[in-house]
Scaffold this motif. Structure first.
Motif, PDB file in Angstrom:
ATOM      1  N   LEU A   1       0.839  -1.185   0.000  1.00  0.00           N
ATOM      2  CA  LEU A   1       0.000   0.000   0.000  1.00  0.00           C
ATOM      3  C   LEU A   1       0.881   1.246   0.000  1.00  0.00           C
ATOM      4  O   LEU A   1       1.955   1.254   0.608  1.00  0.00           O
ATOM      5  N   PRO A   2       0.392   2.302  -0.613  1.00  0.00           N
ATOM      6  CA  PRO A   2       1.171   3.537  -0.603  1.00  0.00           C
ATOM      7  C   PRO A   2       1.182   4.155   0.795  1.00  0.00           C
ATOM      8  O   PRO A   2       0.272   3.923   1.592  1.00  0.00           O
ATOM      9  N   PRO A   3       2.192   4.944   1.089  1.00  0.00           N
ATOM     10  CA  PRO A   3       2.203   5.612   2.397  1.00  0.00           C
ATOM     11  C   PRO A   3       0.981   6.521   2.537  1.00  0.00           C
ATOM     12  O   PRO A   3       0.567   7.160   1.569  1.00  0.00           O
ATOM     13  N   PRO A   4       0.385   6.558   3.720  1.00  0.00           N
ATOM     14  CA  PRO A   4      -0.777   7.437   3.899  1.00  0.00           C
ATOM     15  C   PRO A   4      -0.361   8.903   3.829  1.00  0.00           C
ATOM     16  O   PRO A   4       0.779   9.257   4.130  1.00  0.00           O
ATOM     17  N   ALA A   5      -1.299   9.735   3.426  1.00  0.00           N
ATOM     18  CA  ALA A   5      -1.059  11.177   3.361  1.00  0.00           C
ATOM     19  C   ALA A   5      -0.922  11.742   4.770  1.00  0.00           C
ATOM     20  O   ALA A   5      -1.251  11.074   5.764  1.00  0.00           O
ATOM     21  N   ASP A   6      -0.425  12.954   4.876  1.00  0.00           N
ATOM     22  CA  ASP A   6      -0.291  13.611   6.183  1.00  0.00           C
ATOM     23  C   ASP A   6      -1.633  13.623   6.904  1.00  0.00           C
ATOM     24  O   ASP A   6      -2.659  13.960   6.313  1.00  0.00           O
ATOM     25  N   GLY A   7      -1.607  13.245   8.170  1.00  0.00           N
ATOM     26  CA  GLY A   7      -2.821  13.241   8.971  1.00  0.00           C
ATOM     27  C   GLY A   7      -3.693  12.012   8.763  1.00  0.00           C
ATOM     28  O   GLY A   7      -4.747  11.891   9.367  1.00  0.00           O
ATOM     29  N   GLU A   8      -3.274  11.104   7.899  1.00  0.00           N
ATOM     30  CA  GLU A   8      -4.029   9.879   7.652  1.00  0.00           C
ATOM     31  C   GLU A   8      -3.230   8.683   8.147  1.00  0.00           C
ATOM     32  O   GLU A   8      -2.025   8.780   8.400  1.00  0.00           O
ATOM     33  N   PHE A   9      -3.901   7.543   8.281  1.00  0.00           N
ATOM     34  CA  PHE A   9      -3.237   6.325   8.734  1.00  0.00           C
ATOM     35  C   PHE A   9      -4.064   5.145   8.282  1.00  0.00           C
ATOM     36  O   PHE A   9      -5.229   5.287   7.896  1.00  0.00           O
ATOM     37  N   TYR A  10      -3.463   3.999   8.311  1.00  0.00           N
ATOM     38  CA  TYR A  10      -4.182   2.758   8.055  1.00  0.00           C
ATOM     39  C   TYR A  10      -4.626   2.189   9.393  1.00  0.00           C
ATOM     40  O   TYR A  10      -3.957   2.360  10.410  1.00  0.00           O
ATOM     41  N   ILE A  11      -5.750   1.486   9.378  1.00  0.00           N
ATOM     42  CA  ILE A  11      -6.258   0.862  10.607  1.00  0.00           C
ATOM     43  C   ILE A  11      -5.184  -0.044  11.216  1.00  0.00           C
ATOM     44  O   ILE A  11      -4.995  -0.069  12.432  1.00  0.00           O
ATOM     45  N   ALA A  12      -4.446  -0.748  10.393  1.00  0.00           N
ATOM     46  CA  ALA A  12      -3.403  -1.643  10.891  1.00  0.00           C
ATOM     47  C   ALA A  12      -2.345  -0.879  11.694  1.00  0.00           C
ATOM     48  O   ALA A  12      -1.705  -1.455  12.580  1.00  0.00           O
ATOM     49  N   ASP A  13      -2.158   0.416  11.407  1.00  0.00           N
ATOM     50  CA  ASP A  13      -1.183   1.227  12.139  1.00  0.00           C
ATOM     51  C   ASP A  13      -1.588   1.430  13.599  1.00  0.00           C
ATOM     52  O   ASP A  13      -0.752   1.763  14.436  1.00  0.00           O
ATOM     53  N   LEU A  14      -2.864   1.248  13.912  1.00  0.00           N
ATOM     54  CA  LEU A  14      -3.358   1.475  15.274  1.00  0.00           C
ATOM     55  C   LEU A  14      -3.095   0.294  16.201  1.00  0.00           C
ATOM     56  O   LEU A  14      -2.994   0.469  17.423  1.00  0.00           O
ATOM     57  N   ILE A  15      -2.980  -0.901  15.630  1.00  0.00           N
ATOM     58  CA  ILE A  15      -2.822  -2.104  16.443  1.00  0.00           C
ATOM     59  C   ILE A  15      -1.514  -2.025  17.232  1.00  0.00           C
ATOM     60  O   ILE A  15      -0.451  -1.781  16.681  1.00  0.00           O
ATOM     61  N   GLY A  16      -1.624  -2.203  18.537  1.00  0.00           N
ATOM     62  CA  GLY A  16      -0.477  -2.169  19.423  1.00  0.00           C
ATOM     63  C   GLY A  16      -0.191  -0.811  20.041  1.00  0.00           C
ATOM     64  O   GLY A  16       0.602  -0.709  20.971  1.00  0.00           O
ATOM     65  N   LEU A  17      -0.856   0.247  19.534  1.00  0.00           N
ATOM     66  CA  LEU A  17      -0.616   1.571  20.099  1.00  0.00           C
ATOM     67  C   LEU A  17      -1.220   1.681  21.493  1.00  0.00           C
ATOM     68  O   LEU A  17      -2.319   1.187  21.748  1.00  0.00           O
ATOM     69  N   PRO A  18      -0.510   2.341  22.411  1.00  0.00           N
ATOM     70  CA  PRO A  18      -1.104   2.586  23.717  1.00  0.00           C
ATOM     71  C   PRO A  18      -2.168   3.675  23.621  1.00  0.00           C
ATOM     72  O   PRO A  18      -2.030   4.620  22.846  1.00  0.00           O
ATOM     73  N   ALA A  19      -3.221   3.509  24.377  1.00  0.00           N
ATOM     74  CA  ALA A  19      -4.260   4.537  24.496  1.00  0.00           C
ATOM     75  C   ALA A  19      -4.063   5.208  25.844  1.00  0.00           C
ATOM     76  O   ALA A  19      -3.936   4.539  26.866  1.00  0.00           O
ATOM     77  N   ARG A  20      -4.011   6.539  25.828  1.00  0.00           N
ATOM     78  CA  ARG A  20      -3.773   7.308  27.054  1.00  0.00           C
ATOM     79  C   ARG A  20      -4.973   8.206  27.319  1.00  0.00           C
ATOM     80  O   ARG A  20      -5.515   8.801  26.406  1.00  0.00           O
ATOM     81  N   ALA A  21      -5.366   8.277  28.579  1.00  0.00           N
ATOM     82  CA  ALA A  21      -6.447   9.164  29.012  1.00  0.00           C
ATOM     83  C   ALA A  21      -5.970   9.876  30.269  1.00  0.00           C
ATOM     84  O   ALA A  21      -5.461   9.236  31.188  1.00  0.00           O
ATOM     85  N   ASP A  22      -6.096  11.176  30.298  1.00  0.00           N
ATOM     86  CA  ASP A  22      -5.628  11.980  31.442  1.00  0.00           C
ATOM     87  C   ASP A  22      -4.169  11.703  31.778  1.00  0.00           C
ATOM     88  O   ASP A  22      -3.787  11.644  32.951  1.00  0.00           O
ATOM     89  N   GLY A  23      -3.344  11.472  30.746  1.00  0.00           N
ATOM     90  CA  GLY A  23      -1.919  11.267  30.945  1.00  0.00           C
ATOM     91  C   GLY A  23      -1.500   9.871  31.329  1.00  0.00           C
ATOM     92  O   GLY A  23      -0.316   9.575  31.400  1.00  0.00           O
ATOM     93  N   ALA A  24      -2.449   8.986  31.589  1.00  0.00           N
ATOM     94  CA  ALA A  24      -2.118   7.622  32.002  1.00  0.00           C
ATOM     95  C   ALA A  24      -2.525   6.627  30.920  1.00  0.00           C
ATOM     96  O   ALA A  24      -3.551   6.795  30.256  1.00  0.00           O
ATOM     97  N   GLU A  25      -1.733   5.593  30.764  1.00  0.00           N
ATOM     98  CA  GLU A  25      -2.071   4.562  29.792  1.00  0.00           C
ATOM     99  C   GLU A  25      -3.235   3.727  30.323  1.00  0.00           C
ATOM    100  O   GLU A  25      -3.180   3.214  31.442  1.00  0.00           O
ATOM    101  N   VAL A  26      -4.293   3.604  29.501  1.00  0.00           N
ATOM    102  CA  VAL A  26      -5.457   2.802  29.897  1.00  0.00           C
ATOM    103  C   VAL A  26      -5.450   1.437  29.222  1.00  0.00           C
ATOM    104  O   VAL A  26      -6.226   0.565  29.576  1.00  0.00           O
ATOM    105  N   GLY A  27      -4.567   1.253  28.247  1.00  0.00           N
ATOM    106  CA  GLY A  27      -4.458  -0.024  27.569  1.00  0.00           C
ATOM    107  C   GLY A  27      -3.836   0.127  26.198  1.00  0.00           C
ATOM    108  O   GLY A  27      -3.335   1.201  25.852  1.00  0.00           O
ATOM    109  N   ARG A  28      -3.884  -0.971  25.444  1.00  0.00           N
ATOM    110  CA  ARG A  28      -3.324  -0.988  24.087  1.00  0.00           C
ATOM    111  C   ARG A  28      -4.384  -1.470  23.103  1.00  0.00           C
ATOM    112  O   ARG A  28      -5.172  -2.357  23.416  1.00  0.00           O
ATOM    113  N   VAL A  29      -4.344  -0.909  21.919  1.00  0.00           N
ATOM    114  CA  VAL A  29      -5.291  -1.275  20.870  1.00  0.00           C
ATOM    115  C   VAL A  29      -4.956  -2.677  20.362  1.00  0.00           C
ATOM    116  O   VAL A  29      -3.812  -2.938  19.982  1.00  0.00           O
TER     117      VAL A  29
END
Length: 85
Positions: A1-29
């Protein structure tokens, strides 16, 4: 796949990312699901629970692929452990 444009991403890019709320990690995607009513981010919490959070700008206002994180504004109580009561 071509690289996503600025400000865009592929759904696969989200897998494994930490999710943070109020500065604390609440989990991983672990997945992004859609059961017909919109996208949901499946976040595995540190204690192993699976939490589905709406994947909208309101609840995930900042996706920073370069910094490898998602800044979340989850609905109140979403990450609270139901067994704690």
């Amino acid at each position: 796949l071509p690289p996503p444009a600025d400000g865009e991403f592929y759904i696969a890019d989200l897998i494994g990312l930490p999710a943070r709320a109020d500065g604390a990690e609440v989990g991983r995607v672990v997945a992004v699901e859609n059961y017909g009513a919109g996208d949901l981010i499946d976040i595995e919490t540190p204690d192993g629970r699976s939490v589905l959070m709406p994947f909208t700008k309101a609840y995930a206002p900042r996706i920073d692929i370069a910094a490898k994180r998602i800044e979340a504004l989850p609905p109140a109580g979403l990450f609270e452990d139901d067994d704690a009561a």
